[in-house]
Write a protein that holds these residues in place. Sequence first.
Motif, mmCIF file in Angstrom:
data_model
loop_
_atom_site.group_PDB
_atom_site.id
_atom_site.type_symbol
_atom_site.label_atom_id
_atom_site.label_comp_id
_atom_site.label_asym_id
_atom_site.label_seq_id
_atom_site.Cartn_x
_atom_site.Cartn_y
_atom_site.Cartn_z
ATOM 1 N N GLN A 91 -42.991 10.986 -33.434
ATOM 2 C CA GLN A 91 -41.716 11.530 -32.821
ATOM 3 C C GLN A 91 -40.762 10.608 -32.528
ATOM 4 O OE1 GLN A 91 -41.604 13.487 -28.965
ATOM 5 N NE2 GLN A 91 -41.312 15.450 -30.048
ATOM 6 N N ARG A 116 -37.552 8.796 -31.554
ATOM 7 C CA ARG A 116 -36.286 8.669 -31.066
ATOM 8 C C ARG A 116 -35.580 7.604 -31.059
ATOM 9 N NH1 ARG A 116 -35.105 13.902 -30.885
ATOM 10 N NH2 ARG A 116 -36.440 15.232 -29.827
ATOM 11 N N ARG A 164 -48.127 16.776 -36.736
ATOM 12 C CA ARG A 164 -47.150 17.659 -36.138
ATOM 13 C C ARG A 164 -45.967 17.738 -36.983
ATOM 14 N NH1 ARG A 164 -46.771 22.332 -33.735
ATOM 15 N NH2 ARG A 164 -45.105 22.476 -32.238
ATOM 16 N N LEU A 222 -44.411 21.284 -38.351
ATOM 17 C CA LEU A 222 -43.249 21.934 -37.880
ATOM 18 C C LEU A 222 -42.518 22.355 -39.414
ATOM 19 C CD1 LEU A 222 -42.331 19.604 -34.889
ATOM 20 C CD2 LEU A 222 -42.901 22.176 -34.816
ATOM 21 N N GLY A 238 -23.501 30.293 -45.022
ATOM 22 C CA GLY A 238 -24.904 30.307 -44.245
ATOM 23 C C GLY A 238 -25.778 29.088 -44.842
ATOM 24 N N ARG A 248 -27.876 14.579 -38.375
ATOM 25 C CA ARG A 248 -27.070 15.530 -37.597
ATOM 26 C C ARG A 248 -27.903 15.973 -36.369
ATOM 27 N NH1 ARG A 248 -24.138 18.513 -42.642
ATOM 28 N NH2 ARG A 248 -22.165 17.356 -42.540
ATOM 29 N N THR A 249 -29.220 16.114 -36.494
ATOM 30 C CA THR A 249 -30.116 16.755 -35.630
ATOM 31 C C THR A 249 -31.017 15.515 -35.123
ATOM 32 O OG1 THR A 249 -31.816 17.358 -37.024
ATOM 33 C CG2 THR A 249 -30.054 18.826 -36.650
ATOM 34 N N GLY A 264 -28.144 19.791 -31.625
ATOM 35 C CA GLY A 264 -27.458 19.446 -33.165
ATOM 36 C C GLY A 264 -28.414 20.539 -34.053
ATOM 37 N N GLN A 265 -29.713 20.596 -33.610
ATOM 38 C CA GLN A 265 -30.142 21.620 -34.835
ATOM 39 C C GLN A 265 -30.018 23.077 -34.702
ATOM 40 O OE1 GLN A 265 -34.493 20.963 -34.090
ATOM 41 N NE2 GLN A 265 -35.171 22.582 -35.284
ATOM 42 N N TYR A 316 -26.815 23.910 -33.764
ATOM 43 C CA TYR A 316 -25.351 23.781 -34.350
ATOM 44 C C TYR A 316 -25.689 24.049 -35.848
ATOM 45 C CZ TYR A 316 -20.924 22.032 -35.233
ATOM 46 O OH TYR A 316 -19.729 21.668 -35.967
ATOM 47 N N GLU A 317 -26.364 23.344 -36.383
ATOM 48 C CA GLU A 317 -26.587 23.259 -38.070
ATOM 49 C C GLU A 317 -27.326 24.472 -38.568
ATOM 50 O OE1 GLU A 317 -25.238 21.068 -40.146
ATOM 51 O OE2 GLU A 317 -24.372 19.930 -38.514
ATOM 52 N N GLN A 318 -28.248 24.860 -37.764
ATOM 53 C CA GLN A 318 -28.952 26.077 -38.292
ATOM 54 C C GLN A 318 -28.792 27.439 -37.987
ATOM 55 O OE1 GLN A 318 -33.001 24.350 -38.144
ATOM 56 N NE2 GLN A 318 -32.625 22.495 -38.965
ATOM 57 N N ILE A 370 -23.452 27.607 -37.162
ATOM 58 C CA ILE A 370 -22.549 27.704 -38.286
ATOM 59 C C ILE A 370 -23.141 28.733 -39.365
ATOM 60 C CG2 ILE A 370 -21.817 26.109 -40.380
ATOM 61 C CD1 ILE A 370 -21.491 24.030 -38.283
ATOM 62 N N PRO A 371 -24.213 28.810 -39.678
ATOM 63 C CA PRO A 371 -24.800 29.957 -40.772
ATOM 64 C C PRO A 371 -24.608 31.417 -40.216
ATOM 65 C CG PRO A 371 -26.289 28.079 -40.602
ATOM 66 C CD PRO A 371 -25.437 27.832 -39.632
ATOM 67 N N ARG A 395 -34.530 32.682 -32.797
ATOM 68 C CA ARG A 395 -35.383 31.851 -33.770
ATOM 69 C C ARG A 395 -35.268 30.449 -33.800
ATOM 70 N NH1 ARG A 395 -35.294 32.950 -39.657
ATOM 71 N NH2 ARG A 395 -34.854 30.782 -39.702
ATOM 72 N N GLU A 400 -37.250 27.120 -32.364
ATOM 73 C CA GLU A 400 -37.584 26.168 -33.394
ATOM 74 C C GLU A 400 -37.066 24.757 -32.796
ATOM 75 O OE1 GLU A 400 -37.473 28.336 -37.629
ATOM 76 O OE2 GLU A 400 -36.002 27.081 -37.195
ATOM 77 N N ASP A 458 -39.495 23.730 -30.233
ATOM 78 C CA ASP A 458 -40.818 23.197 -30.762
ATOM 79 C C ASP A 458 -40.667 21.834 -31.467
ATOM 80 O OD1 ASP A 458 -42.061 25.499 -30.281
ATOM 81 O OD2 ASP A 458 -41.620 26.554 -32.186
ATOM 82 N N PHE A 459 -39.712 21.532 -32.093
ATOM 83 C CA PHE A 459 -39.233 20.299 -32.544
ATOM 84 C C PHE A 459 -38.929 19.414 -31.622
ATOM 85 C CE2 PHE A 459 -38.247 20.724 -37.243
ATOM 86 C CZ PHE A 459 -38.892 22.030 -37.411
ATOM 87 N N ASN A 460 -38.280 19.651 -30.629
ATOM 88 C CA ASN A 460 -38.002 18.735 -29.648
ATOM 89 C C ASN A 460 -38.567 18.704 -28.232
ATOM 90 O OD1 ASN A 460 -35.484 17.143 -31.078
ATOM 91 N ND2 ASN A 460 -35.503 19.264 -31.330
#
Lengths: 289, 452
Positions: free
Chosen positions: A38, A40, A50, A54, A239, A255-256, B396-397, B399-401, B404-405, B426, B430, B433-435
Amino acid sequence: MRRNSPLVPYLFVLPLICLLAFVFGLSLIRLVEFSFKQVRGIDGPWIGLRNYELVLGQPLFWESVGHNLKLFLTIPIMVGIALALALLLYERLPGWRIHRTILFLPYILAIPIIAVVMKEMFQFSGPVNAVLTALTLDFMVLDWIGSADVALWTVMGLIVWRETALGVILFLSRLMALDESLIEAARLDGASWRQRAWFVLIPQMRGVIEFFVVISAITMLSAVFAYVYVIGGGRGGPGTATMVIELYIFNALIRTSLPGIAAAVSVMLFAVSLLLIWALFRVRRREEA
Amino acid sequence: MTTTARRSPTGAGLMDRRRLLQAGAGLGALTLTGGLAGRALAQTPTLDMWWWGEQELPGLQAYLDKAIAAFGEAQVTPMLQDTAVVISQFQTAAAAGEPPDLQYLWNGIYHMESVWLGYLAHLDGLMDADLLAASNHGPLSRFDGHVWRMGWYPLPMPWYYNKDLFDKAGLNADAPPATWEELLAACEALKTAGVEPFGGGVQDGYWAEWYITHGLSQNLDSVGDAVNLFIGDLDFREPRYHQHWVKLQELRDAGFLNKDMASLGLYPGIDLCVNGQLGICSSIGTRLPADAKTTNGRIGCMVLPVFGQGALAGRPVVDMQGMGIAAGSEAKEAAAAFLNFLNAPEQLASFWDATGWIPAASGFDDSVISDPSVKDLWTRWGKGNNITNITNLMPGQFYEQAAIPTGQNIITAGMSGEEAGELAARVAQEWRDFNPDLVEKYQQWASDLSTG
């Protein structure tokens, strides 16, 4: 060492392997390592599988994979068009050299340049729709880049237009290298153009066609970022309609702030690309045998 | 002065003794001067400054160049960053132990993540306390009892409306719609007059973000509520938290959105309104000086008409760009001195002169604003009872997912407002879960923001 030792060929390529190992090897090892962490910043705790869990459990990932697979539809289209154009050019029709240059032009231009121009042209209020309207073809007026149903097809059209050029040049090069006496013999035997192409020329181009197919498959899998980045507004939009694996990786990394996730997807993408290359070599070997 | 040397008859180019002594003395003086200058230079700290903003505020680079030249306490080396790497470039450098001393920082999560990673130094005790407070850094720069960023320049976020088009539609151009019902009526009138009523460009996604800025906040009681939506204490599936998307769907279904909205980018979309082709659009205050000039003051500013029931409904939104100091900087005091310097009254005036825009600091003499449109915007947004931009709290996640969509999909008819709420819930899950490591930080932040 004797000259006919089986090790000799490997010694010739050893310097290149060392260079590749130095340039890519370390990065690859780090990439695989990151995919189990993970991350950072530039490191993080070990979390086993993991990241893979995910990613594989996320609908967006599978949607991206689906879009990449959809892009594979362009491959037979590109092969067909490139083959037809190469065969036409091979007939040395008047002005064929100029046509060859024109056909290859899209491939010389950088993808972002082409994509930006195309994006302007295909805007809802852009020139393409204006021309269609002027021709009273209003039923064909579409929101080429703004509609989730159409945008990926627009990207595919752009890819076909540009990438086909490579196929034309590859195929034409192969045709130029063929033994002309065979074609001449077929001609004297009364074979039509279509018969000459189908029974004489294309069978001899099998190797180059396979090569183009595999190169195109790898392109569709891992080299369409620039197309979707520009056409999809930098987001894979509208989308998630043009989201592909490369953009998924880019977003995860830049970005994330999820380098571990980006690494996991990159590892999977790398593995699939390797599989494709292995398939190519296997096919070639079977043919040679 | 001629440089032609007279040649000696006894030997070409030989110097006489006097010239030799003169040359020696000159060299000695030069060495001494150079040495002193070098020592002085060595004592002057050097600061690396990574910044962004010329992209949205032309003239900022010219201002910075002047400010750096006028700053005597350190030698500042600026580097303009590309939009895509403002955060990642800093974080990578900070993680590698080689961050810039000064870093441009967007609001909220865009710098808070670096705070949590330990890459930023808090400014309490570094910057002058009064200047820091007067820089109007905003609530999203606070965490764990500290301020982590100086406010540099504000971004009021108004909705533009074209007064000429309002006149054409028989609407009162001095009284823009304030409620949702009034907005629908105005859109209907504009449409009847042959004008595309509402929208802009969503192709690059930013419009969808800005819409959430204005829409979601209408059903929030505090800024902390927004964080609660991401950490799971509140749920996007509850009608009030996706009502803004339902309202967007309503505008789409009524045919009030401009037809090319999905294929246009944000700024070309705003241009439609400025050029008299669109009635109402979402915009940004930094554009107003130029747009007001282009239209002879015929661009009006309004807040998004109210539909929500939250305490934040109907309040103008002001975002804030800022600057901070890296935790790994070896010259924090000098960096803080530079930030103090940027807040000096003459520097604030210089900022205005170079950019035509308002600096964030309260020390700026805003009597120099002569354009009535800009003055009005600054009075109602900048000095009014404003709220911060809540999309700066978005991971950010998300924002992107999701952010915007959802907007793009609603506008292109691929999604309903309720479905957007489902997707948002959802993706928020996520993100958790990711962070898992960031969720705890967010919880603390939500607590700070709700009580702050």
